[in-house]
Design an enzyme around this catalytic site. Sequence first.
Site, PDB file in Angstrom:
ATOM      1  N   GLU A   1       9.809  -7.518  -3.085  1.00 59.06           N
ATOM      2  CA  GLU A   1      10.510  -8.603  -3.768  1.00 59.06           C
ATOM      3  C   GLU A   1      11.962  -8.228  -4.038  1.00 59.06           C
ATOM      4  O   GLU A   1      12.833  -9.097  -4.100  1.00 59.06           O
ATOM      5  CB  GLU A   1       9.796  -8.947  -5.080  1.00 59.06           C
ATOM      6  CG  GLU A   1      10.250 -10.263  -5.692  1.00 59.06           C
ATOM      7  CD  GLU A   1       9.349 -10.730  -6.819  1.00 59.06           C
ATOM      8  OE1 GLU A   1       8.420 -11.502  -6.536  1.00 59.06           O
ATOM      9  OE2 GLU A   1       9.561 -10.289  -7.967  1.00 59.06           O
TER      10      GLU A   1
ATOM     11  N   HIS B   1     -10.776   6.646   5.847  1.00 60.94           N
ATOM     12  CA  HIS B   1     -11.875   5.977   6.543  1.00 60.94           C
ATOM     13  C   HIS B   1     -11.529   4.545   6.928  1.00 60.94           C
ATOM     14  O   HIS B   1     -12.399   3.807   7.399  1.00 60.94           O
ATOM     15  CB  HIS B   1     -13.134   5.998   5.671  1.00 60.94           C
ATOM     16  CG  HIS B   1     -13.681   7.371   5.447  1.00 60.94           C
ATOM     17  ND1 HIS B   1     -14.338   8.081   6.430  1.00 60.94           N
ATOM     18  CD2 HIS B   1     -13.640   8.184   4.361  1.00 60.94           C
ATOM     19  CE1 HIS B   1     -14.699   9.263   5.957  1.00 60.94           C
ATOM     20  NE2 HIS B   1     -14.282   9.350   4.705  1.00 60.94           N
TER      21      HIS B   1
END
EC number: 5.3.1.9
Length: 304
Positions: A146, A177
């Site tokens: 932003e 993972h």
Amino acid sequence: FTTQETITNANTAKQWFLKSAKDSKFVANHFVALSTNAKLVQEFGIDKANMFEFWDWVGGRYSLWSAIGMSIALNIGFENFEHLLSGAHWMDNHFKSTPIERNIPVILAVLGIWYGNFYGAETQALLPYDQYMHRFAAYFQQGDMESNGKYVVRAGDKVNYSTGPIVWGEPGTNGQHAFYQLIHQVPHHPCDFNSPVKSHNSELRDGLHHTILLSNFLAQTEALMKGKDRQTVEKELKAAGKSEDEIKSIGPHKEFTGNRPTNSIMVDTVTPFTLGAMIAMYEHKIFTQGIIWDINSYDQWGVE
């Protein structure tokens, strides 16, 4: 009191309260406001004496240091909130007074520009190896994107270079993972790894959990730096008893070139002080990049 989500929640809470209180005059005694707009606070029914003010130039993504941090103070206690402020103040002073060649936010800023503007990197991963910081990347998605995801420079001219990166990340081995396949084998995804040296849960199996986390932290950054060449892969496969045909087939998939950019950021322990310092570190990094890119890191016209 002008943000749609906030005022909708406030009105819902007020409606729920009035089902029991019956009289709107009691709102003044049971609500407090954090706002810059006294008029709207009073129109809502809150006593102005119960209004905690902050400056109208304080943007939401930089506001936790102001009265907006009340929810933090109520959760962790005001003493700990002061420690959070102290950590940020320490980093403020470091940023203000340290020569640029040793200035942590400046180094992070110019590395980000180097990877983004000169090597074409479009993302920045934040990878905390501590579950207490599992929302750190999400917090700085707003802080960074932003602030520096801008279309024009300060004067209003269109930028002709990349500005803010896409910020993303997950904690510890969860990310391993999920997406480490990509950061190991696809170039141009800079990563900031951060971890405490000591865990708050060292009593669990004599610190085994944190030892495993730290081992992964160090191994991942080393692997991203060094990679693994074909010769090493073939040697490992041969030692595992694979045939020549299997080595020839599997080998290319297990090779990765390394030279993937990472920063390793470590603190002794995650505390309000060190967390405050880390948040301020990234805030100053974002500001520094905005200055170099000649953009205003403190507006958000694309949101408005």
